[in-house]
Design a protein around this motif. Structure first.
Motif, PDB file in Angstrom:
ATOM      1  N   LYS A  86       0.441   5.445  -0.189  1.00  0.00           N
ATOM      2  CA  LYS A  86      -0.498   6.575  -0.082  1.00  0.00           C
ATOM      3  C   LYS A  86      -1.939   6.081  -0.018  1.00  0.00           C
ATOM      4  N   GLY A  87      -2.149   4.990   0.699  1.00  0.00           N
ATOM      5  CA  GLY A  87      -3.485   4.466   0.893  1.00  0.00           C
ATOM      6  C   GLY A  87      -4.029   3.627  -0.247  1.00  0.00           C
ATOM      7  N   SER A  88      -3.263   3.479  -1.328  1.00  0.00           N
ATOM      8  CA  SER A  88      -3.730   2.723  -2.495  1.00  0.00           C
ATOM      9  C   SER A  88      -2.974   1.407  -2.609  1.00  0.00           C
ATOM     10  N   PRO A  89      -3.704   0.292  -2.860  1.00  0.00           N
ATOM     11  CA  PRO A  89      -3.053  -1.023  -2.884  1.00  0.00           C
ATOM     12  C   PRO A  89      -2.453  -1.399  -4.235  1.00  0.00           C
ATOM     13  N   ASP A  92      -1.699   1.130 -11.947  1.00  0.00           N
ATOM     14  CA  ASP A  92      -1.920   2.570 -12.014  1.00  0.00           C
ATOM     15  C   ASP A  92      -1.331   3.273 -10.788  1.00  0.00           C
ATOM     16  N   VAL A  93      -1.316   2.574  -9.652  1.00  0.00           N
ATOM     17  CA  VAL A  93      -0.700   3.122  -8.445  1.00  0.00           C
ATOM     18  C   VAL A  93       0.816   3.177  -8.613  1.00  0.00           C
ATOM     19  N   GLY A 139      -3.460  -2.754  -9.641  1.00  0.00           N
ATOM     20  CA  GLY A 139      -2.865  -1.552  -9.073  1.00  0.00           C
ATOM     21  C   GLY A 139      -1.642  -1.033  -9.793  1.00  0.00           C
ATOM     22  N   THR A 144       0.842  -1.197   0.000  1.00  0.00           N
ATOM     23  CA  THR A 144       0.000   0.000   0.000  1.00  0.00           C
ATOM     24  C   THR A 144       0.873   1.241   0.000  1.00  0.00           C
ATOM     25  N   LYS A 190       2.126   6.019 -10.670  1.00  0.00           N
ATOM     26  CA  LYS A 190       2.039   7.356 -10.075  1.00  0.00           C
ATOM     27  C   LYS A 190       3.041   7.574  -8.940  1.00  0.00           C
TER      28      LYS A 190
END
Length: 262
Positions: A85-88, A235-236, A233, A83, A239
């Motif tokens: 920034k809060g995104s898995p 895409d996470v 994820g 995880t 970024k």
């Protein structure tokens, strides 16, 4: 498919952009610029490289490489969720084709080693390349940025850094090649979203640092150990910025496949 010449020149530019200093040993200094050192060495070594003999996991773990029998192994697959920034980011870790590399990673995840660590290297220009993290030194915000990329996991039992051997399974073969690069196409390749281990010029110098491939990087195949891929994820991952921290890393499936030899 091999990189075309213009693309290879771009890779060489990336190599120069990744060189870091402030290192005290050859292993540390080299790891600071991995995995990109291969872009240079491949140009001079391809003509003379030969395919290494393969060795079964059972033979190698018991005899061939000192200390290897004591390393964690993943017998099968596992799922790890990182995880940021809060995104898995969901990762399938492949212990079937890279048991030692995958086992080392899952073991470090379970120990909480990656929680709070920084992604110290992100390269997207002049083309998407890698997002790299996993240096335990980065947990301490007081550690200078120029030192990040030089550290590995210190085993509290021994007080020394744990290293794992380079581990690559050639496509179409039963055995796994250890401690040397290969010319043949590997089973686990540097496709976009691949997860692989960073290392120095020494084949058996990987410890805890890993990287995500931001694009297909076939010129790294056979030189660095891929051991998993992002299944959800990406895409996470795309970024992530240099300096972003890992909130947490957890094994969500397959923990029972991790075997620790003591």
């Amino acid at each position: 498919m091999q990189l075309k010449f213009p693309q290879f020149l771009v890779a060489l530019v990336i190599v120069g952009a990744l060189m870091l200093g402030g290192c005290s040993t050859q292993k540390d200094a080299s790891r600071a610029s991995s995995p990109t050192a291969t872009a240079t060495s491949k140009a001079t070594e391809t003509s003379s490289k030969t395919t290494a003999e393969t060795t079964s996991v059972s033979e190698t773990t018991s005899e061939s490489i000192p200390g290897m029998k004591d390393l964690p192994r993943l017998e099968g697959k596992a799922t790890v969720v990182i995880t940021v920034k809060g995104s898995p980011i969901t990762i399938e870790v492949d212990g079937t084709n890279a048991p030692i590399t995958a086992g080392n990673f899952v073991d470090l995840v379970q120990k909480g080693v990656y929680d709070g660590l920084v992604f110290h290297r992100v390269v997207r220009e002049p083309q998407p390349f890698v997002v790299q993290g996993g240096d335990p030194q980065s947990k301490d915000p007081k550690v200078p940025a120029n030192r990040l990329g030089t550290g590995g996991y210190i085993d509290p039992k021994t007080g020394t850094e744990r290293y794992i051997p380079l581990e690559i399974k050639p496509k179409g073969e039963e055995g796994i090649v250890y401690s040397q690069t290969i010319a043949k196409q590997p089973v686990l390749q540097h496709k976009q979203g691949a997860l692989a281990m960073a290392r120095s010029q020494s084949p058996d110098s990987a410890s805890s640092q890993f990287y995500f491939a931001l694009a297909d990087l076939d010129f790294l195949d056979g030189n660095y150990a891929v051991f998993g891929n992002v299944t959800q994820g990406f895409d996470v991952v795309s970024k992530i910025q240099q300096g972003d921290r890992i909130d947490s890393a957890k094994v969500t499936q397959g923990a029972e496949n991790l075997k620790n030899s003591q």
